[in-house]
Design a protein around this motif. Structure first.
Motif, short mmCIF file in Angstrom:
data_model
loop_
_atom_site.label_atom_id
_atom_site.label_comp_id
_atom_site.label_asym_id
_atom_site.label_seq_id
_atom_site.Cartn_x
_atom_site.Cartn_y
_atom_site.Cartn_z
N GLY A 1 5.89 3.39 2.16
CA GLY A 1 6.12 1.96 2.30
C GLY A 1 7.31 1.51 1.48
O GLY A 1 7.88 2.27 0.68
N LYS A 2 7.68 0.27 1.66
CA LYS A 2 8.83 -0.29 0.95
C LYS A 2 8.42 -1.21 -0.19
O LYS A 2 9.27 -1.81 -0.83
CB LYS A 2 9.71 -1.05 1.94
N SER A 3 7.12 -1.35 -0.40
CA SER A 3 6.65 -2.26 -1.44
C SER A 3 5.69 -1.53 -2.36
O SER A 3 4.94 -0.65 -1.93
CB SER A 3 5.95 -3.47 -0.81
N GLU A 4 5.74 -1.88 -3.64
CA GLU A 4 4.81 -1.29 -4.61
C GLU A 4 3.64 -2.22 -4.90
O GLU A 4 2.82 -1.93 -5.78
CB GLU A 4 5.56 -0.98 -5.91
N ILE B 1 -8.64 -7.05 2.50
CA ILE B 1 -8.20 -5.70 2.10
C ILE B 1 -7.11 -5.20 3.05
O ILE B 1 -6.07 -4.68 2.62
CB ILE B 1 -9.40 -4.73 2.10
N CYS B 2 -7.35 -5.37 4.35
CA CYS B 2 -6.42 -4.83 5.34
C CYS B 2 -5.15 -5.68 5.48
O CYS B 2 -4.26 -5.32 6.27
CB CYS B 2 -7.12 -4.68 6.69
N HIS B 3 -5.06 -6.77 4.73
CA HIS B 3 -3.79 -7.50 4.65
C HIS B 3 -2.69 -6.56 4.19
O HIS B 3 -1.52 -6.72 4.56
CB HIS B 3 -3.95 -8.66 3.65
N TYR B 4 -3.06 -5.55 3.41
CA TYR B 4 -2.08 -4.64 2.83
C TYR B 4 -1.86 -3.36 3.65
O TYR B 4 -1.08 -2.50 3.24
CB TYR B 4 -2.52 -4.25 1.41
N VAL B 5 -2.54 -3.24 4.79
CA VAL B 5 -2.46 -1.97 5.51
C VAL B 5 -1.06 -1.70 6.06
O VAL B 5 -0.67 -0.54 6.27
CB VAL B 5 -3.52 -1.93 6.65
N ALA C 1 0.12 -3.74 -4.92
CA ALA C 1 -1.24 -3.25 -4.69
C ALA C 1 -1.24 -1.80 -4.23
O ALA C 1 -1.97 -1.42 -3.32
CB ALA C 1 -1.95 -4.14 -3.66
N SER C 2 -0.44 -0.95 -4.86
CA SER C 2 -0.28 0.44 -4.40
C SER C 2 -1.58 1.23 -4.49
O SER C 2 -1.86 2.08 -3.64
CB SER C 2 0.83 1.14 -5.19
N THR C 3 -2.40 0.95 -5.51
CA THR C 3 -3.68 1.66 -5.62
C THR C 3 -4.56 1.36 -4.41
O THR C 3 -5.20 2.27 -3.86
CB THR C 3 -4.42 1.23 -6.91
N LEU C 4 -4.59 0.12 -3.98
CA LEU C 4 -5.34 -0.26 -2.79
C LEU C 4 -4.71 0.38 -1.55
O LEU C 4 -5.41 0.99 -0.73
CB LEU C 4 -5.38 -1.78 -2.65
N CYS C 5 -3.41 0.22 -1.38
CA CYS C 5 -2.72 0.72 -0.17
C CYS C 5 -2.93 2.21 0.03
O CYS C 5 -3.05 2.68 1.17
CB CYS C 5 -1.23 0.42 -0.25
N ASP C 6 -2.98 2.97 -1.04
CA ASP C 6 -3.11 4.43 -0.93
C ASP C 6 -4.49 4.87 -0.47
O ASP C 6 -4.70 6.06 -0.21
CB ASP C 6 -2.76 5.09 -2.26
N GLY C 7 -5.43 3.93 -0.36
CA GLY C 7 -6.76 4.26 0.15
C GLY C 7 -7.03 3.71 1.53
O GLY C 7 -8.17 3.74 2.00
N LEU C 8 -5.99 3.18 2.21
CA LEU C 8 -6.17 2.55 3.52
C LEU C 8 -5.62 3.41 4.64
O LEU C 8 -4.68 4.18 4.44
CB LEU C 8 -5.46 1.19 3.57
N CYS C 9 -6.18 3.26 5.83
CA CYS C 9 -5.59 3.87 7.03
C CYS C 9 -5.99 3.05 8.24
O CYS C 9 -7.15 2.67 8.40
CB CYS C 9 -6.04 5.32 7.22
N TYR D 1 2.20 3.52 2.27
CA TYR D 1 1.76 4.29 1.11
C TYR D 1 2.86 4.36 0.05
O TYR D 1 4.04 4.24 0.36
CB TYR D 1 1.37 5.70 1.55
N SER D 2 2.43 4.58 -1.17
CA SER D 2 3.41 4.85 -2.22
C SER D 2 4.14 6.14 -1.88
O SER D 2 3.66 6.97 -1.10
CB SER D 2 2.72 4.97 -3.58
N ALA D 3 5.32 6.35 -2.49
CA ALA D 3 6.12 7.54 -2.17
C ALA D 3 5.35 8.83 -2.47
O ALA D 3 5.34 9.76 -1.64
CB ALA D 3 7.43 7.50 -2.95
#
Length: 611
Positions: free
Chosen positions: A344-347, A317-321, A349-357, A325-327
């Motif tokens: 972030g500069k990549s879209e 999961i944290c591979h994407y941390v 797995a944006s749904t996953l990324c937006d729930g990480l910190c 975040y999406s814009a």
């Protein structure tokens, strides 16, 4: 010779488990030797912690790496010339690429056990697509967070993490030791209670082991008591944590769970600590048991060892941390926290990324901490800097060689000194809770289970040294393993007794015969007759895996004098970060350097599944 006979030879040479061979012979016969071999190997890999077997690894060179044997070559010779593994496997009724109920799944170029594929798909879908926003008044949320978090010039990632968790159904907060994961969750739970108004929230805390649950209960309780909450609000917060097994209602002597999709958990908020220890099948079970409205918050250190069982879910999961975040999400978090949160500069797995910190500042280990500097160097795979750290004058870390027998004897003497506080309380017949607390201040940690540098050998040597110094009494009868003061670790869950894998107990005589005393998550103690205990081991030494979820004032890590593939960067890092105040490392320099440069590998398709 038939493939089934070759597999039996592999079992005899301990290259395969009996279970692997039995499974292979269940799904294929000797008319399909290649399918039988692939089935045995994917089962073997699952036992080694891998979720799937890439077809590219179906070669003698990749199988049983590090094992001196001619058998891999013979196994593949018996399988015949296979020019196309995919087509060969798909000719079998035991393999499918869709939802058919077959024992094996072939997804792309990865071969799975059906249950592993089902678990991976469930987890990927949950984190990758189901993470919906939670309705929230932004201005009200910002005001509550400003009340709970002191203003800072730099981005306070704890505040950002709280905002992430409060505005998404699913959130993952990762950070190393001392980065404030517990403080963050205390404040976000306080915010949830304040924002819920008169609507009571059912909040549940859980962790993979009893020890981790007890530590979460203690640390979170302490953090919550420091927050500016009314008595009514404090009553709405949970008092203690439970194990995931207890949460799900594991049934004695059964694979059945009390809580599942057909009977979901009765809660509104679930907090799961030490998420790095949660294996793929367990994560799927937790997800399955969540009610549709509930929010869930996972806490853990992405750099720690993965679970003993299959998968490395938190790490995947944290591979994407670092993707950011999406814009739209970055703008939302900026409005709520008053910090400029970069997008972030990549879209991907944006749904996953937006729930990480990711919490990035350690409040426990600073530039003056040898433990912190060593952990940083190891985590960066910088073997040279890790070795140099021991010569920089830090007083909280030491490294001693294990070249000669005298070195080994000195290590055992150090261990006796480390356990001296608990032994002294034993002599004084102190209360069980005080003895248990004192025992937990020091711990010998190992990479291996067997041999002089493993759990079995070190436990035996420590016991022998204690007997020689008359610090423990010889067991009576002599065939018994039991004596007053024996520390043990539970290795198999027993929900009837309320004892779970990882729980630590100490045998004491208190007028009722010898009983084994355990600390409970709520701070009380209980005792159990030794004859009633589930499987257990002596616990003067434990594996680093078993130490996860625990912390010790003084941790002592013993590495073997010869390198073995299980000694990895993640193992060394995890052991180092078990130490609160002092770390002793017993290791050969070459073994330590090789370990720091060796990463734990867990094969799965989860990272790709989030997209």
């Amino acid at each position: 010779m038939k493939m089934s006979q070759w597999l039996q030879q592999a079992v005899e040479q301990k290259l395969l488990r009996a279970l692997d061979a039995q499974f292979a012979m269940m799904v294929a016969n000797d008319e399909q030797p290649a399918v039988m071999l692939a089935a045995a190997l994917v089962s073997h890999d699952a036992g080694e912690g891998h979720v799937c077997l890439p077809l590219a690894r179906l070669t003698p060179e990749y199988c049983f790496v590090g094992r001196q044997s001619e058998l891999p070559e013979q196994l593949f010779a018996a399988a015949g010339e296979v020019s196309d593994w995919k087509n060969t496997l798909l000719l079998s009724h035991a393999v499918s690429v869709n939802d058919d109920a077959t024992p094996l799944k072939l997804i792309g170029d990865r071969l799975y056990l059906n249950r592993m594929w089902q678990s991976e798909r469930s987890v990927a879908q949950f984190f990758g697509t189901e993470n919906r926003p939670m309705p929230m008044d932004e201005q009200q949320l910002a005001a509550v967070l400003n009340h709970l978090f002191e203003p800072t010039n730099d981005i306070d990632w704890q505040k950002v993490a709280a905002a992430v968790a409060l505005t998404r159904r699913i959130s993952v907060i990762s950070g190393g030791p001392g980065t404030g994961k517990t403080t963050t969750v205390a404040k976000l739970l306080a915010a949830l209670v304040q924002l819920s108004g008169e609507s009571p929230l059912r909040i549940q805390l859980a962790a993979p082991t009893g020890k981790a649950a007890a530590r979460l209960t203690e640390s979170l309780g302490s953090a919550l008591r420091r927050l500016p909450l009314s008595d009514k609000q404090k009553e709405a917060l949970p008092d203690d944590a439970c194990t995931l097994h207890r949460l799900l209602g594991v049934q004695p002597n059964s694979q059945r769970l009390r809580y599942h999709a057909g009977n979901p958990l009765h809660l509104d908020v679930l907090v799961v600590d030490e998420a790095s220890m949660v294996d793929l099948p367990m994560m799927a079970k937790v997800i399955d048991a969540l009610p549709a409205h509930a929010r869930v918050i996972f806490l853990g250190d992405r750099d720690q060892l993965a679970s003993v069982e299959a998968g490395a879910v938190l790490g995947d999961i944290c591979h994407y941390v670092t993707y950011g975040y999406s814009a739209a999400r970055a703008q939302e978090l900026s409005r709520i926290t008053d910090y400029l949160i970069p997008a972030g500069k990549s879209e991907h797995a944006s749904t996953l990324c937006d729930g990480l910190c990711l919490l990035q500042k350690s409040y426990r280990f600073d530039s003056q901490s040898g433990i912190g500097q060593l952990a940083f160097a190891v985590n960066a795979s910088d073997a040279r800097q890790a070795q140099a750290t021991f010569s920089l004058g830090f007083t909280d870390i030491t490294k001693q060689p294990l070249r000669e027998s005298n070195d080994y004897g000195a290590m055992i003497a150090d261990a006796l000194e480390g356990y001296s506080a608990y032994l002294e309380l034993m002599r004084k017949q102190a209360e069980p809770e005080l003895i248990l607390e004192a025992f937990g201040r020091y711990q010998l940690l190992c990479a291996l289970r067997e041999g002089p540098f493993g759990v079995s050998g070190l436990n035996e040597r420590v016991e022998h040294a204690l007997l020689n110094k008359r610090l423990i009494a010889r067991p009576k009868p002599a065939s018994s393993r039991w004596y007053s003061g024996r520390p043990i670790m539970i290795t198999r869950n027993d929900s009837t007794l309320g004892l779970f894998n990882g729980d630590i107990g100490i045998a004491l005589e208190r007028g009722e015969g010898l009983r084994v005393w355990f600390s409970l998550p709520d701070g009380t103690v209980k005792s159990v007759q030794p004859s009633r205990l589930p499987d257990h081991d002596t616990a003067f030494a434990m594996t680093v895996h078993k130490s996860q979820g625990s912390e010790f004032d003084h941790a002592a890590l013993v590495l073997p004098n010869q390198f073995t593939p299980v000694v990895t960067r993640e193992l060394v890092y995890t052991a180092i970060t078990r130490a609160r105040r002092r770390l002793s490392l017993y290791a050969d320099d070459r073994v330590l350097e090789k370990a720091i440069m060796t990463r734990t590998e867990r094969r799965s398709g989860l990272i790709d599944g989030f997209n």
